[in-house]
Design a protein around this motif. Structure first.
Motif, PDB file in Angstrom:
ATOM      1  N   MET A   1      35.976  43.017  30.377  1.00 58.39           N
ATOM      2  CA  MET A   1      36.622  42.759  30.952  1.00 58.39           C
ATOM      3  C   MET A   1      38.100  43.305  30.963  1.00 58.39           C
ATOM      4  SD  MET A   1      37.380  42.189  26.801  1.00 58.39           S
ATOM      5  CE  MET A   1      39.412  41.727  26.420  1.00 58.39           C
ATOM      6  N   ASP A   2      39.068  43.456  31.858  1.00 54.93           N
ATOM      7  CA  ASP A   2      40.121  44.579  31.216  1.00 54.93           C
ATOM      8  C   ASP A   2      41.292  44.487  30.464  1.00 54.93           C
ATOM      9  OD1 ASP A   2      42.239  46.274  32.692  1.00 54.93           O
ATOM     10  OD2 ASP A   2      42.537  44.434  34.341  1.00 54.93           O
ATOM     11  N   ASP A   3      41.365  46.039  30.374  1.00 55.60           N
ATOM     12  CA  ASP A   3      42.446  45.955  29.073  1.00 55.60           C
ATOM     13  C   ASP A   3      43.456  46.527  29.666  1.00 55.60           C
ATOM     14  OD1 ASP A   3      42.124  47.041  26.452  1.00 55.60           O
ATOM     15  OD2 ASP A   3      41.684  48.573  26.498  1.00 55.60           O
ATOM     16  N   MET A   4      44.681  45.713  30.699  1.00 54.86           N
ATOM     17  CA  MET A   4      45.656  45.982  30.653  1.00 54.86           C
ATOM     18  C   MET A   4      46.513  44.616  30.325  1.00 54.86           C
ATOM     19  SD  MET A   4      45.974  49.199  32.545  1.00 54.86           S
ATOM     20  CE  MET A   4      47.733  48.997  33.066  1.00 54.86           C
ATOM     21  N   THR A   5      47.542  45.032  29.885  1.00 56.94           N
ATOM     22  CA  THR A   5      48.379  44.159  29.272  1.00 56.94           C
ATOM     23  C   THR A   5      49.287  43.467  29.744  1.00 56.94           C
ATOM     24  OG1 THR A   5      50.286  45.544  29.423  1.00 56.94           O
ATOM     25  CG2 THR A   5      49.041  44.882  27.554  1.00 56.94           C
ATOM     26  N   ALA A   6      49.235  43.514  31.454  1.00 51.78           N
ATOM     27  CA  ALA A   6      50.142  43.370  32.226  1.00 51.78           C
ATOM     28  C   ALA A   6      49.524  41.783  32.553  1.00 51.78           C
ATOM     29  CB  ALA A   6      50.338  44.061  33.406  1.00 51.78           C
ATOM     30  N   VAL A   7      50.722  40.759  32.780  1.00 51.14           N
ATOM     31  CA  VAL A   7      49.580  39.019  33.125  1.00 51.14           C
ATOM     32  C   VAL A   7      49.032  39.087  34.551  1.00 51.14           C
ATOM     33  CG1 VAL A   7      50.483  36.595  33.025  1.00 51.14           C
ATOM     34  CG2 VAL A   7      51.672  38.033  31.227  1.00 51.14           C
ATOM     35  N   LYS A   8      48.326  38.684  34.090  1.00 56.49           N
ATOM     36  CA  LYS A   8      47.272  38.116  35.662  1.00 56.49           C
ATOM     37  C   LYS A   8      47.473  36.570  36.269  1.00 56.49           C
ATOM     38  CE  LYS A   8      43.240  42.273  34.927  1.00 56.49           C
ATOM     39  NZ  LYS A   8      43.818  42.442  36.267  1.00 56.49           N
TER      40      LYS A   8
ATOM     41  N   GLY B   1      30.155  50.375  44.470  1.00 57.36           N
ATOM     42  CA  GLY B   1      29.533  51.007  45.917  1.00 57.36           C
ATOM     43  C   GLY B   1      28.193  50.014  45.695  1.00 57.36           C
ATOM     44  N   GLN B   2      27.544  50.433  45.052  1.00 60.17           N
ATOM     45  CA  GLN B   2      25.790  50.607  44.056  1.00 60.17           C
ATOM     46  C   GLN B   2      25.460  48.975  43.485  1.00 60.17           C
ATOM     47  OE1 GLN B   2      24.197  54.351  44.038  1.00 60.17           O
ATOM     48  NE2 GLN B   2      26.171  54.689  43.814  1.00 60.17           N
ATOM     49  N   VAL B   3      26.540  48.852  42.981  1.00 59.89           N
ATOM     50  CA  VAL B   3      26.540  47.453  41.757  1.00 59.89           C
ATOM     51  C   VAL B   3      27.544  46.900  41.446  1.00 59.89           C
ATOM     52  CG1 VAL B   3      26.192  47.315  39.095  1.00 59.89           C
ATOM     53  CG2 VAL B   3      26.069  50.415  40.149  1.00 59.89           C
ATOM     54  N   ASP B   4      26.915  45.547  41.550  1.00 60.38           N
ATOM     55  CA  ASP B   4      27.384  43.975  41.734  1.00 60.38           C
ATOM     56  C   ASP B   4      28.352  44.093  39.740  1.00 60.38           C
ATOM     57  OD1 ASP B   4      28.199  41.298  41.059  1.00 60.38           O
ATOM     58  OD2 ASP B   4      26.317  40.939  42.079  1.00 60.38           O
ATOM     59  N   LEU B   5      29.459  44.171  40.279  1.00 64.24           N
ATOM     60  CA  LEU B   5      30.384  44.210  39.051  1.00 64.24           C
ATOM     61  C   LEU B   5      31.087  42.692  38.953  1.00 64.24           C
ATOM     62  CD1 LEU B   5      32.019  47.694  39.316  1.00 64.24           C
ATOM     63  CD2 LEU B   5      30.094  46.972  37.690  1.00 64.24           C
ATOM     64  N   TYR B   6      31.161  42.862  37.989  1.00 65.19           N
ATOM     65  CA  TYR B   6      32.420  41.133  37.335  1.00 65.19           C
ATOM     66  C   TYR B   6      33.521  41.328  36.611  1.00 65.19           C
ATOM     67  CZ  TYR B   6      32.945  36.356  37.657  1.00 65.19           C
ATOM     68  OH  TYR B   6      33.495  34.784  37.721  1.00 65.19           O
ATOM     69  N   LEU B   7      35.035  41.385  37.161  1.00 68.55           N
ATOM     70  CA  LEU B   7      36.015  40.898  36.092  1.00 68.55           C
ATOM     71  C   LEU B   7      35.993  39.791  35.555  1.00 68.55           C
ATOM     72  CD1 LEU B   7      38.176  42.128  34.579  1.00 68.55           C
ATOM     73  CD2 LEU B   7      39.817  41.761  36.072  1.00 68.55           C
ATOM     74  N   LEU B   8      35.681  39.399  33.941  1.00 77.59           N
ATOM     75  CA  LEU B   8      36.125  38.497  33.425  1.00 77.59           C
ATOM     76  C   LEU B   8      36.967  38.090  33.402  1.00 77.59           C
ATOM     77  CD1 LEU B   8      33.294  38.798  30.656  1.00 77.59           C
ATOM     78  CD2 LEU B   8      33.125  36.876  32.043  1.00 77.59           C
ATOM     79  N   PRO B   9      37.627  36.769  33.316  1.00 77.50           N
ATOM     80  CA  PRO B   9      38.947  35.541  33.670  1.00 77.50           C
ATOM     81  C   PRO B   9      39.931  36.370  32.014  1.00 77.50           C
ATOM     82  CG  PRO B   9      37.553  34.317  32.872  1.00 77.50           C
ATOM     83  CD  PRO B   9      36.978  35.779  33.390  1.00 77.50           C
ATOM     84  N   GLN B  10      40.862  36.649  32.351  1.00 79.59           N
ATOM     85  CA  GLN B  10      42.099  37.465  31.204  1.00 79.59           C
ATOM     86  C   GLN B  10      41.921  36.374  30.568  1.00 79.59           C
ATOM     87  OE1 GLN B  10      46.139  37.852  32.720  1.00 79.59           O
ATOM     88  NE2 GLN B  10      45.366  40.342  31.894  1.00 79.59           N
ATOM     89  N   ALA B  11      42.533  35.618  30.615  1.00 78.61           N
ATOM     90  CA  ALA B  11      43.197  34.285  29.853  1.00 78.61           C
ATOM     91  C   ALA B  11      42.099  33.566  28.982  1.00 78.61           C
ATOM     92  CB  ALA B  11      43.367  32.575  30.760  1.00 78.61           C
TER      93      ALA B  11
ATOM     94  N   VAL C   1      50.372  33.729  25.450  1.00 80.23           N
ATOM     95  CA  VAL C   1      49.683  32.878  24.644  1.00 80.23           C
ATOM     96  C   VAL C   1      49.356  31.041  24.692  1.00 80.23           C
ATOM     97  CG1 VAL C   1      48.942  32.517  22.408  1.00 80.23           C
ATOM     98  CG2 VAL C   1      49.668  34.223  23.040  1.00 80.23           C
ATOM     99  N   ASP C   2      51.064  30.755  24.962  1.00 80.99           N
ATOM    100  CA  ASP C   2      51.462  29.694  24.926  1.00 80.99           C
ATOM    101  C   ASP C   2      51.447  28.931  26.021  1.00 80.99           C
ATOM    102  OD1 ASP C   2      52.450  29.974  22.381  1.00 80.99           O
ATOM    103  OD2 ASP C   2      54.503  29.817  22.568  1.00 80.99           O
ATOM    104  N   GLU C   3      51.278  29.318  27.287  1.00 78.86           N
ATOM    105  CA  GLU C   3      50.750  29.040  28.596  1.00 78.86           C
ATOM    106  C   GLU C   3      49.130  29.015  28.547  1.00 78.86           C
ATOM    107  OE1 GLU C   3      53.347  31.662  30.856  1.00 78.86           O
ATOM    108  OE2 GLU C   3      55.021  31.050  30.956  1.00 78.86           O
ATOM    109  N   THR C   4      48.429  29.883  27.591  1.00 72.84           N
ATOM    110  CA  THR C   4      46.993  29.682  28.191  1.00 72.84           C
ATOM    111  C   THR C   4      46.560  29.142  27.410  1.00 72.84           C
ATOM    112  OG1 THR C   4      47.069  31.422  27.613  1.00 72.84           O
ATOM    113  CG2 THR C   4      46.908  31.356  29.900  1.00 72.84           C
TER     114      THR C   4
END
Length: 361
Positions: free
Chosen positions: A214-221, A290-300, A315-318
């Motif tokens: 999971m991403d640790d950034m606070t910017a809304v995606k 480039g060597q590994v299959d990475l997957y970012l989980l949904p921010q919501a 929070v209300d929107e999601t």
């Protein structure tokens, strides 16, 4: 005299009625009175001892375990309990292990996290990697087999202070533990214990990717954001959270763990640079992308605490999409507990009976 013959001497003792008989030829009754005085003194001493134990035994813990002859043998058993044994035990009904690493100060957070997992019916997969013997005995004493300590144990008194060398030493052991579990052939999910599950996360680990995070950034995606590793930030690396990781036992996942270990060795803790394990994890992801299959989980579903606790509009929107909440972007036990309570996420006060650990004092 042999032990056997000594036992047979009991039959030569005087019968009960003769103990109190005074012979007319004795000439003195002093031995009789001395015997009675001794018996009365012994009785009073024993009575006093029982009263003292009754009054003070609550102060020395659980009386049933304090005096139990099996306590020492149980502690020895758990000291010798190995990671392969523990993983095999908790994963007996499947191929996945849910792992956390805990020192004694974090036991209340462990219990809170566990209660949330119980509600999703995945608690039997949980393995607590105890980072001190107090935690090992506390967990296995209530939930046998679900905790293991991998020596050497870090200093429990300093392992909980974020930014300290003790905290770095504590967290830097994590990739070694996870790699060992992968090498044993199991899927592994890692969680920090200042997290709460609101829903079942396993449906989100779809596909056969090597590493999920999971991403640790606070910017809304956007809700439909990419699942690829995000681009590097200002420091030249990504800002993925090492708090929540899911991996399959693949060559790619093992490569990331090995690279994480290597990066921690390159960037050790120092007073000038109070590192933690997360930058090294991000460098490992960036350098193996480039060597590994990475997957970012949904921010919501997997928001960082800096977003969930600080952006009520989002929070209300999601609403209804949140799966695991991380109580980060805040320091201190009391502050974390207060925030959980403010958002009705502190479960131990009203739901301790649901935890396999029960109510921890």
């Amino acid at each position: 005299m042999s032990p056997t013959s000594s036992l047979h001497q009991r039959s030569l003792h005087k019968p009960y009625n003769l103990l109190f008989h005074k012979s007319s030829t004795d000439g003195s009754s002093k031995p009789y009175y001395f015997s009675m005085l001794l018996n009365r003194t012994t009785f009073l001493l024993l009575l006093a001892l029982l009263i003292i134990l009754g009054v003070f035994s609550p102060w020395i813990g659980d009386r049933s375990t304090f005096f139990s002859p099996s306590r020492v043998s149980l502690e020895a058993k758990w000291r010798g309990y190995t990671l392969p044994e523990a993983v095999s035990y908790v994963a007996k009904n499947g191929s996945t292990v849910i792992v956390c690493a805990v020192s004694q100060p974090y036991l209340p957070f462990l219990n809170n996290w566990l209660i949330s997992i119980v509600k999703q019916k995945h608690h039997e997969k949980v393995l607590v990697i105890a980072e001190d013997y107090a935690t090992l005995y506390a967990v296995n004493g209530r939930w046998p087999g679900h905790a293991v300590l991998i020596p050497p144990a870090p200093d429990a008194q300093v392992a909980h202070k974020f930014g300290s060398q003790g905290f770095f030493n504590f967290t830097s052991r994590r990739p070694r533990h996870l790699l060992q579990i992968l090498e044993l052939g199991y899927n592994v999910m890692y969680n920090d214990v200042d997290m709460v599950w609101l829903a079942d996360p396993f449906p989100y680990f779809k596909g056969n990717h090597d590493v999920y995070f999971m991403d640790d950034m606070t910017a809304v995606k956007p809700l439909d954001h990419s699942n690829a590793l995000p681009p590097p930030g200002k420091k030249g690396r990504t800002y993925i959270c090492s708090c929540m990781i899911y991996m399959h036992p693949t060559v790619g996942a093992k490569l990331v763990m090995k690279k994480w270990i290597e990066e921690l060795q390159i960037q050790p803790w120092s007073k000038a640079k109070k590192a933690n394990d997360q930058p090294a994890f991000n460098w490992a992801l960036n350098k193996t992308a480039g060597q590994v299959d990475l997957y970012l989980l949904p921010q919501a579903a997997f928001p960082t605490g800096g977003l969930y606790f600080k952006n009520q509009t989002w929070v209300d929107e999601t609403k209804g999409k949140h799966v695991i909440i991380h109580n980060n972007y805040i320091l201190g036990f009391e502050k974390k507990i207060k925030r959980f309570k403010d958002y009705n996420l502190w479960l131990v006060d009203d739901h301790a009976s649901e935890s396999p650990l029960g109510k921890l004092e």
